[in-house]
Write a protein that holds these residues in place. Structure first.
Motif, PDB file in Angstrom:
ATOM      1  N   ASN A 195       5.378  35.022  21.219  1.00 29.76           N
ATOM      2  CA  ASN A 195       4.396  36.106  21.098  1.00 29.76           C
ATOM      3  C   ASN A 195       4.791  37.370  21.838  1.00 29.76           C
ATOM      4  OD1 ASN A 195       2.801  34.465  19.520  1.00 29.76           O
ATOM      5  ND2 ASN A 195       1.450  33.850  21.200  1.00 29.76           N
ATOM      6  N   ARG A 196       5.752  37.253  22.773  1.00 28.12           N
ATOM      7  CA  ARG A 196       6.074  38.400  23.632  1.00 28.12           C
ATOM      8  C   ARG A 196       7.441  39.035  23.333  1.00 28.12           C
ATOM      9  NH1 ARG A 196       2.279  35.641  26.454  1.00 28.12           N
ATOM     10  NH2 ARG A 196       1.027  36.819  27.960  1.00 28.12           N
ATOM     11  N   GLN A 197       8.011  38.692  22.202  1.00 31.14           N
ATOM     12  CA  GLN A 197       9.283  39.317  21.850  1.00 31.14           C
ATOM     13  C   GLN A 197       9.050  40.719  21.302  1.00 31.14           C
ATOM     14  OE1 GLN A 197      12.258  38.063  22.715  1.00 31.14           O
ATOM     15  NE2 GLN A 197      10.928  36.516  23.670  1.00 31.14           N
ATOM     16  N   PRO A 198      10.022  41.620  21.459  1.00 27.18           N
ATOM     17  CA  PRO A 198       9.852  42.999  20.966  1.00 27.18           C
ATOM     18  C   PRO A 198       9.711  43.038  19.446  1.00 27.18           C
ATOM     19  CG  PRO A 198      12.119  42.609  21.721  1.00 27.18           C
ATOM     20  CD  PRO A 198      11.302  41.437  22.162  1.00 27.18           C
ATOM     21  N   GLU A 199       9.320  44.191  18.923  1.00 30.27           N
ATOM     22  CA  GLU A 199       8.957  44.315  17.509  1.00 30.27           C
ATOM     23  C   GLU A 199      10.096  44.009  16.553  1.00 30.27           C
ATOM     24  OE1 GLU A 199       7.193  48.052  16.655  1.00 30.27           O
ATOM     25  OE2 GLU A 199       5.443  47.732  17.946  1.00 30.27           O
ATOM     26  N   ASN A 200      11.339  44.220  16.994  1.00 27.89           N
ATOM     27  CA  ASN A 200      12.466  43.998  16.083  1.00 27.89           C
ATOM     28  C   ASN A 200      12.895  42.538  16.039  1.00 27.89           C
ATOM     29  OD1 ASN A 200      13.352  44.564  18.845  1.00 27.89           O
ATOM     30  ND2 ASN A 200      15.410  44.224  18.067  1.00 27.89           N
ATOM     31  N   VAL A 201      12.208  41.683  16.795  1.00 24.35           N
ATOM     32  CA  VAL A 201      12.561  40.266  16.839  1.00 24.35           C
ATOM     33  C   VAL A 201      11.530  39.456  16.069  1.00 24.35           C
ATOM     34  CG1 VAL A 201      12.976  38.250  18.299  1.00 24.35           C
ATOM     35  CG2 VAL A 201      13.708  40.515  19.056  1.00 24.35           C
ATOM     36  N   LYS A 202      12.008  38.757  15.062  1.00 25.58           N
ATOM     37  CA  LYS A 202      11.157  37.879  14.266  1.00 25.58           C
ATOM     38  C   LYS A 202      11.396  36.450  14.718  1.00 25.58           C
ATOM     39  CE  LYS A 202      10.571  36.322   9.442  1.00 25.58           C
ATOM     40  NZ  LYS A 202      11.080  36.494   8.058  1.00 25.58           N
ATOM     41  N   VAL A 203      10.327  35.713  14.971  1.00 25.13           N
ATOM     42  CA  VAL A 203      10.438  34.319  15.386  1.00 25.13           C
ATOM     43  C   VAL A 203       9.885  33.426  14.285  1.00 25.13           C
ATOM     44  CG1 VAL A 203       9.767  32.562  17.073  1.00 25.13           C
ATOM     45  CG2 VAL A 203      10.285  34.894  17.841  1.00 25.13           C
ATOM     46  N   ILE A 204      10.688  32.454  13.867  1.00 27.36           N
ATOM     47  CA  ILE A 204      10.247  31.460  12.889  1.00 27.36           C
ATOM     48  C   ILE A 204      10.122  30.120  13.601  1.00 27.36           C
ATOM     49  CG2 ILE A 204      10.843  30.201  10.783  1.00 27.36           C
ATOM     50  CD1 ILE A 204      12.311  32.661   9.817  1.00 27.36           C
ATOM     51  N   VAL A 205       8.938  29.539  13.551  1.00 25.61           N
ATOM     52  CA  VAL A 205       8.678  28.244  14.176  1.00 25.61           C
ATOM     53  C   VAL A 205       8.564  27.195  13.081  1.00 25.61           C
ATOM     54  CG1 VAL A 205       7.111  26.897  15.625  1.00 25.61           C
ATOM     55  CG2 VAL A 205       7.459  29.344  16.093  1.00 25.61           C
ATOM     56  N   VAL A 206       9.367  26.138  13.180  1.00 28.88           N
ATOM     57  CA  VAL A 206       9.221  24.990  12.281  1.00 28.88           C
ATOM     58  C   VAL A 206       8.767  23.829  13.146  1.00 28.88           C
ATOM     59  CG1 VAL A 206      10.300  23.509  10.568  1.00 28.88           C
ATOM     60  CG2 VAL A 206      11.080  25.873  10.818  1.00 28.88           C
ATOM     61  N   THR A 207       7.601  23.295  12.860  1.00 24.15           N
ATOM     62  CA  THR A 207       6.978  22.307  13.735  1.00 24.15           C
ATOM     63  C   THR A 207       6.250  21.254  12.916  1.00 24.15           C
ATOM     64  OG1 THR A 207       5.525  22.082  15.673  1.00 24.15           O
ATOM     65  CG2 THR A 207       4.854  23.669  13.985  1.00 24.15           C
ATOM     66  N   GLY A 208       5.614  20.286  13.597  1.00 24.38           N
ATOM     67  CA  GLY A 208       4.870  19.243  12.919  1.00 24.38           C
ATOM     68  C   GLY A 208       3.487  19.705  12.488  1.00 24.38           C
ATOM     69  N   ARG A 209       2.907  18.985  11.533  1.00 26.07           N
ATOM     70  CA  ARG A 209       1.579  19.330  11.022  1.00 26.07           C
ATOM     71  C   ARG A 209       0.497  18.934  12.024  1.00 26.07           C
ATOM     72  NH1 ARG A 209       1.356  16.019   5.827  1.00 26.07           N
ATOM     73  NH2 ARG A 209      -0.812  16.753   5.814  1.00 26.07           N
ATOM     74  N   VAL A 210      -0.563  19.724  12.044  1.00 25.80           N
ATOM     75  CA  VAL A 210      -1.718  19.484  12.913  1.00 25.80           C
ATOM     76  C   VAL A 210      -2.974  19.551  12.059  1.00 25.80           C
ATOM     77  CG1 VAL A 210      -3.052  20.292  14.899  1.00 25.80           C
ATOM     78  CG2 VAL A 210      -0.544  20.458  14.918  1.00 25.80           C
ATOM     79  N   GLU A 211      -3.852  18.558  12.215  1.00 23.38           N
ATOM     80  CA  GLU A 211      -5.079  18.519  11.419  1.00 23.38           C
ATOM     81  C   GLU A 211      -5.908  19.778  11.667  1.00 23.38           C
ATOM     82  OE1 GLU A 211      -8.605  15.565  11.832  1.00 23.38           O
ATOM     83  OE2 GLU A 211      -7.138  14.643  10.462  1.00 23.38           O
TER      84      GLU A 211
END
Length: 736
Positions: free
Chosen positions: A32-48
């Motif tokens: 959440n705190r990366q600068p605007e030019n940095v895109k973060v992609i999170v691949v994680t497990g499913r949550v109900e």
């Protein structure tokens, strides 16, 4: 620099908020705190209750697993086993689709995924650990030694990285952080004790209910605390495997009215608990960092903690808190009572701890991690080349010499070269591994056994790939099987390929059309391939081989007998050495001169040549010698009568150029890749006409003809160094 370039970071992680946990909070706050030019992609497990695809600002979250997690504080092995392969596969797809610059792994399972991602995509990964207790693990060593850098939450975790073989230069100490917009030193009411009962001494502990957290020692200490501080209450926030055991223990001690096990609570609710606490206790047996201690310090609560792991980094004893021996209930009790009985000292600890906690702001932590991203992402790979080749020094042979000389010259102009040879050059996994730190894969081969894995490795890793063709795989094998008896040019011109060979040719053509550059060593082969394989003209280059340094000085005299003929190279059928032996036998029959033939090299046709010599009665006139280093071949050429290169076709006749450099008369096949300007000055023959070879050799028995030819070679002063070859490669690599 990171703020000037758009980059994408991938987080493969089994659990991610709203799942509760320290490593999960770490990952979310960094994302959440990366600068605007940095895109973060999170691949994680499913949550109900959570969407499978979600965008939170610039953070894109993909949830993939067989099962959906219901308990946000605990997941079963079945859930993890069902999530791991899908998260890994989803991460591979994301890396291929979104051109990931870096993979940041949070925790060990995440690092295992990063390890495989680095193999299959060539993307470097960064590992983070916040726990201790795994020192000496060979498996963790295998995983983390491959990481570009390893982030340790404390010095104690850093030592564990060192214990598994991670180089100290690759370890960075970056602690967890705290959100000061949530945690503050503003006091508040107890969340669950009625307001009429607020006048109590509140002790708080936050952490998973597991053995390593040492809660049993805190409960034992509370027995003594209660005797000295009758209004003491203990609240333990957290859930885990020991929840029922601890409840039973509390009940047995008749403390169920004084000790509250409130279970797991959302992280956003924790400030309420810190706000009413008079003392915070972390009785851990082992602790990699201890984020709850920082949260307590940021909330202005005096801290008592075990003298273990990362807690030693955080707490300055008798300044920002008190440290006690682990698994020691007596010291816990004494420390808590000291703070109760010394309110001035407790207040001093609180103020100092509050100041100390400012070092752990999430913004500061995110900047530190962002600097590492910048360090890794901005690495210049344009001058890092991976050679994939069948042979390399100390192997003997022309391709090995070429690769080594080119490597030396490229290094001299600032390149870094890594080599995958032999089995490594045919292994997709090894090539992916080695390509990780390279900008270009350079396949020096015509064999699809190397070309195919090299091309796949380039596609998986997102690297450029260039192929150098110094021969022809299909024609050479057709000749070795004795299926055809023709030159390379007529093989394609007359379409003499079988159905299977056409399939292989189609496969090779498909690969060559997908690479970023094709290098031929001669126009001769380039013209053949352009006609048959129809390659893109923009992708094709000719980079001729270097010419050996030409000997200067006076011309040689006609040598004394025995007159020695030299051939050096592979001993295979297409080299046409049987014709050379038959030509020798005719010279021995028709002329009185003592002539010797020395065949230097190795190959599958050696036994057949020995039998040919025996059947022709010239065994005593032929020396079969093992392959020799390049320098020794040149010395032999200087002493020879003539050199002969009788191949049916020779794409890059380096041996002929070496003979010219040694000023030794050379007789070579007319089916060769030398330019017309050079070939016209040399004696050539038709490799399919044995008589033409005999006539050429007979001509050299004439001393006047030999001397004339030798003087013409003295005037031939070709000048092409490996430095020039390297410069042409450099231009090609930089323009990819």
């Amino acid at each position: 620099m990171l703020r000037e370039r758009k980059i994408t970071i991938l987080y493969p992680i089994i659990h991610y908020p709203p799942v509760i946990g320290g490593i999960e909070q770490w990952a979310e706050n960094l994302a959440n705190r990366q600068p605007e030019n940095v895109k973060v992609i999170v691949v994680t497990g499913r949550v109900e209750g959570q969407p499978n695809v979600e965008a939170r600002g610039r953070v894109l979250i993909f949830r993939k697993s067989i099962f959906s997690l219901r308990d946000l504080s605990h997941s079963s092995r079945f859930y993890i086993l069902g999530a791991f392969p899908l998260v890994l596969f989803g991460s591979i797809l994301a890396a291929r689709k979104d051109k990931i610059n870096l993979v940041h792994c949070h925790g060990f399972l995440s690092a295992v995924m990063g390890y495989f991602l680095s193999f299959f995509t060539g993307t470097p990964f960064l590992g983070t650990e916040q726990s201790t207790g795994w020192a000496g693990s060979w498996f963790r060593g295998l995983i983390y030694r491959r990481a570009e850098l390893c982030i340790a939450a404390s010095k104690a975790v850093g030592k564990e990285f060192e214990s598994i073989g991670v180089d100290r230069s690759k370890i960075r100490i970056i602690p967890n952080g705290v959100d000061f917009s949530i945690f503050s030193n503003v006091r508040g009411p107890t969340p669950y004790i009625p307001r009429g009962e607020q006048k109590v001494f509140n002790i708080l502990s936050v952490g998973r209910l597991e053995k390593v957290k040492g809660h049993k020692y805190l409960i034992d200490a509370f027995i003594g605390i209660k005797k000295e501080i009758p209004n003491a209450k203990l609240t333990i926030v957290g859930d885990g495997l020991l929840a029922e055991d601890l409840k039973s223990k509390i009940k047995e001690l008749s403390l169920d009215g004084d000790i509250y096990l409130v279970g797991e609570v959302p992280h956003s609710d924790l400030p309420k608990y810190y706000a009413y606490a008079d003392v915070f206790v972390m009785p851990s047996i082992s602790e990699g960092f201890g984020i709850a201690v920082i949260e307590a310090m940021a909330s202005g609560v005096p801290v008592v903690a075990s003298r273990v792991g990362g807690l030693i980094d955080i707490i300055e004893e008798n300044n920002t808190g008190l440290l006690v021996k682990p698994e020691n209930s007596s010291e816990i009790k004494e420390a808590v009572c000291f703070l109760k009985n010394n309110p001035v000292k407790a207040e001093e600890f609180s103020k100092n701890a509050l100041l100390k906690s400012r070092e752990y702001s999430w913004d500061k932590v995110a900047r530190s991690v962002g600097d590492l991203y910048s360090e890794l992402v901005t690495k210049d790979f344009s001058k890092k080349i991976l050679f994939a080749t069948s042979i390399f020094t100390p192997d003997i042979g022309g391709p090995a010499v070429y690769a080594e000389k080119l490597r030396e010259e490229l290094i001299s102009i600032g390149y870094e070269i890594e080599v995958a040879k032999g089995k490594d050059s045919r292994s997709l996994l090894r090539l992916c591994q080695k390509a990780k730190n390279s900008g270009v894969i350079y396949a020096l081969t015509s064999s699809p056994r190397i070309l195919a894995p090299a091309l796949l490795a380039s596609k998986f890793s997102g690297k450029k790939i260039v192929v150098r063709l110094g021969g022809d795989y299909i024609w050479e094998r057709a000749m070795e099987k004795r299926r055809v008896d023709c030159s390379l040019s007529s093989f394609y011109r007359d379409n003499r390929l079988t159905v299977l060979e056409k399939v292989v040719a189609y496969f090779i053509a498909s690969m060559l059309k997908r690479v970023d550059g094709v290098i031929f060593t001669t126009e001769f082969q380039k013209e053949i391939y352009n006609k048959y394989y129809k390659l893109k003209a923009s992708n094709v280059s000719v980079i001729e081989n270097a010419y050996p340094r030409f000997e200067s000085g006076k011309s040689r005299s006609f040598p004394n007998e025995p007159l020695k003929i030299i051939y050096a190279g592979r001993i295979i059928w297409l080299k046409n050495l049987h014709s050379l032996i038959r030509a020798l036998s005719r010279l021995k029959r028709d002329y009185k001169e003592n002539i010797l033939l020395e065949i230097t090299g190795e190959g599958p046709d050696l036994g057949n040549l020995i039998e040919e010599a025996r059947s022709r009665g010239v065994s005593e006139s032929i020396i079969f010698a093992a392959a020799l280093p390049h320098e020794e071949i040149l010395e032999k050429l200087k002493m020879a009568w003539i050199a002969v290169l009788p191949s049916y076709s020779e794409v890059s006749p380096n041996f002929a150029l070496e003979a010219c450099a040694a000023r030794t008369p050379i007789i070579l096949t007319k089916e060769c890749g030398l330019s017309a300007g050079i070939k016209d000055k040399l004696i050539t023959f038709d490799p399919f006409d044995e008589n033409s070879l005999v006539l050429a050799m007979e001509k050299m028995l004439d001393r006047n003809e030999w001397t004339k030819y030798q003087k013409e070679l003295m005037e031939l002063n070709l000048d092409r160094s490996y430095k020039e070859v390297a410069e042409e490669h450099n231009k090609l690599f930089q323009n990819l």
